[in-house]
Write an enzyme that holds these catalytic residues in place. Structure first.
Site, mmCIF file in Angstrom:
data_model
loop_
_atom_site.group_PDB
_atom_site.id
_atom_site.type_symbol
_atom_site.label_atom_id
_atom_site.label_comp_id
_atom_site.label_asym_id
_atom_site.label_seq_id
_atom_site.Cartn_x
_atom_site.Cartn_y
_atom_site.Cartn_z
ATOM 1 N N ASP A 15 0.850 -1.200 0.000
ATOM 2 C CA ASP A 15 0.000 0.000 0.000
ATOM 3 C C ASP A 15 0.883 1.246 0.000
ATOM 4 O OD1 ASP A 15 -2.678 -1.407 0.578
ATOM 5 O OD2 ASP A 15 -1.362 -2.131 2.168
ATOM 6 N N GLU A 34 2.074 -6.390 -5.458
ATOM 7 C CA GLU A 34 1.670 -5.541 -6.582
ATOM 8 C C GLU A 34 2.841 -4.713 -7.116
ATOM 9 O OE1 GLU A 34 -2.073 -3.536 -6.210
ATOM 10 O OE2 GLU A 34 -1.413 -1.817 -7.393
HETATM 11 O O1 TRH Z 1 4.526 -6.044 0.430
HETATM 12 P P1 TRH Z 1 3.606 -6.611 -0.576
HETATM 13 O O2 TRH Z 1 3.259 -7.999 -0.397
HETATM 14 O O3 TRH Z 1 2.324 -5.741 -0.659
HETATM 15 C C1 TRH Z 1 1.020 -6.266 -0.725
HETATM 16 C C2 TRH Z 1 0.382 -6.068 -2.034
HETATM 17 O O4 TRH Z 1 0.466 -4.754 -2.459
HETATM 18 C C3 TRH Z 1 -1.066 -6.495 -1.985
HETATM 19 O O5 TRH Z 1 -1.683 -6.278 -3.212
HETATM 20 C C4 TRH Z 1 -1.742 -5.705 -0.922
HETATM 21 O O6 TRH Z 1 -3.056 -6.100 -0.817
HETATM 22 C C5 TRH Z 1 -1.032 -5.948 0.358
HETATM 23 O O7 TRH Z 1 0.324 -5.556 0.234
HETATM 24 C C6 TRH Z 1 -1.656 -5.140 1.464
HETATM 25 O O8 TRH Z 1 4.289 -6.482 -2.034
HETATM 26 P P2 TRH Z 1 4.510 -5.229 -2.999
HETATM 27 O O9 TRH Z 1 3.207 -4.705 -3.497
HETATM 28 O O10 TRH Z 1 5.476 -5.644 -3.990
HETATM 29 O O11 TRH Z 1 5.165 -4.125 -2.089
HETATM 30 C C7 TRH Z 1 6.436 -4.231 -1.565
HETATM 31 C C8 TRH Z 1 7.108 -2.878 -1.537
HETATM 32 O O12 TRH Z 1 8.250 -2.916 -0.716
HETATM 33 C C9 TRH Z 1 7.566 -2.429 -2.915
HETATM 34 O O13 TRH Z 1 7.336 -1.035 -3.055
HETATM 35 C C10 TRH Z 1 9.071 -2.696 -2.891
HETATM 36 C C11 TRH Z 1 9.369 -2.412 -1.439
HETATM 37 N N1 TRH Z 1 10.594 -3.001 -0.917
HETATM 38 C C12 TRH Z 1 11.726 -2.216 -0.865
HETATM 39 O O14 TRH Z 1 11.685 -1.047 -1.296
HETATM 40 N N2 TRH Z 1 12.871 -2.722 -0.328
HETATM 41 C C13 TRH Z 1 12.950 -3.997 0.156
HETATM 42 O O15 TRH Z 1 14.022 -4.409 0.635
HETATM 43 C C14 TRH Z 1 11.776 -4.804 0.062
HETATM 44 C C15 TRH Z 1 11.832 -6.221 0.587
HETATM 45 C C16 TRH Z 1 10.620 -4.290 -0.457
#
Ligand code: TRH
Length: 368
Positions: free
Chosen positions: A33, A275
């Protein structure tokens, strides 16, 4: 980025500040989010807007976006109670339900556009619902209208976030310097794989198949749930003390979004989830495996298949996804990287022909 807790108090006026956008975000779980909202805010700011991000838990921004972004200010959710003025566009991310005080303000001085930004999906309802009005039926803003804005993979949807300078940055990025910065060995012949996931059904079996690879493998495991899942899988396999020959596992600290993107650009195969990381993996020019956010009613099965259909995924990629996500047993864990790479290359080319989400959002709001 400023983590602001106070707002300048100007008396409210009926004139909305031009170029000021308000984005509201609630962190439900995980990082998606906030991850999506932050990228959106930063991208809108790059395109000349001033953006205020109102979020109930901004703590992850300390590692996700330590550098902040010019013209993006971050405020605590409850400070919106004392917000002197709304921006000309209000974005309610992922149905987060605006605070009553903000809805009251909307009723008094409606923004030019009130957007309901939805989750990303490749399902067929998305083009049908994208851009539709959503009349507000109750609460202080009853009688006003929000607009559905659906991100998506096809030209009849709201598109995907893509910064204007992304391709240029990819072209000039120095992989060797990144290796040094991350203190990773140079091993150009090896297979480099990134791992960002929940608790995938197929992890143990896949690790076993990885150990049989003729090439050595470097697995870069991201912080949080992915590392916990990996630790558990290694325990199940009895590999905590010693990994099979040729398999190397590196645990990463939380990376900024910028460094997270670099990780995806570096690896030969990326495991992503949720996402935002999926979208970043699609831009990375590498094959990826998606661990979809699991839903209790199994609604994610249809969502995954819609994505695989859109991707025109070869059978080997489809069955790998089904096994990784625990939807069907694995036929095998063969990774047809060349075939997958050509599928992702043509997908990326198709996506690059489409307008980015921010461009579409700007055009949509300007048309209202
Ligand atoms: O963390 P997520 O599983 O988020 C999920 C999805 O958005 C899902 O649709 C939603 O319903 C739920 O959250 C509440 O995966 P996502 O969307 O890839 O988000 C991860 C974010 O974290 C992304 O912006 C990348 C960031 N990130 C970093 O910047 N550095 C890191 O080291 C890691 C592990 C992630």
């Amino acid at each position: 980025m400023t983590f602001s807790t106070t707002l300048s108090s100007t008396s409210s006026t009926p004139t909305l500040p031009t170029g000021l956008w308000d984005v509201f975000c609630r962190v439900i779980d995980n990082h998606g989010d906030l991850g999506v909202c932050w990228r959106l805010c930063a991208d809108l700011a790059q395109r000349g807007k001033r953006v205020r991000l109102w979020v109930d838990d901004a703590s992850a921004l300390r590692w996700m976006a330590p550098q902040g972004a010019h013209n993006v200010d971050v405020f605590e959710w409850q400070d919106s109670l004392h917000m002197p003025q709304l921006g000309e566009v209000v974005i309610e991310a992922f149905g987060c339900e605006l605070p009553e005080s903000v809805q009251t303000r909307i009723a008094q001085h409606p923004p030019v556009v009130w957007i309901n930004l939805e989750y990303l999906s490749a399902e067929s309802y998305v083009p049908r619902a994208h851009g539709l009005p959503s009349p507000v039926m109750h609460g202080p803003a009853k009688g006003h209208t929000k607009w559905f804005f659906y991100p998506g993979f096809t030209p009849d949807t709201g598109g995907l976030l893509r910064e204007t300078h992304l391709l240029q940055q990819q072209r000039t990025w120095d992989a060797q310097a990144w290796h040094k910065r991350m203190a990773l060995p140079a091993d150009p012949q090896a297979l480099w794989v990134s791992m960002f996931c929940y608790e995938p059904a197929g992890m143990v079996d896949w690790l076993q198949s990885l150990a049989l690879q003729p090439r050595s493998v470097h697995l870069l495991v991201t912080a949080g749930r992915a590392q916990a899942a990996m630790t558990q899988a290694l325990r199940t396999l009895g590999w905590q003390a010693q990994l099979p020959q040729g398999l190397h596992i590196h645990t990463l600290p939380y990376l900024s979004q910028v460094e997270f993107d670099h990780l995806l650009w570096r690896c030969d195969l990326n495991f992503v989830r949720g996402e935002d990381s999926l979208v970043r993996a699609l831009w990375a020019h590498r094959p990826c495996i998606w661990h979809i956010y699991p839903q209790d009613d199994h609604a994610h099965h249809a969502k995954l298949d819609a994505y695989l259909d859109w991707l025109q995924a070869p059978q080997s990629l489809r069955s790998f996804h089904h096994a990784w996500n625990g939807i069907a047993p694995a036929e095998n864990w063969d990774m047809h990287l060349q075939e997958w790479a050509s599928c992702f290359a043509s997908t990326r080319a198709r996506l690059l022909e489409q307008d980015s989400l921010s461009d579409q959002l700007l055009a949509f709001c300007a048309s209202k």
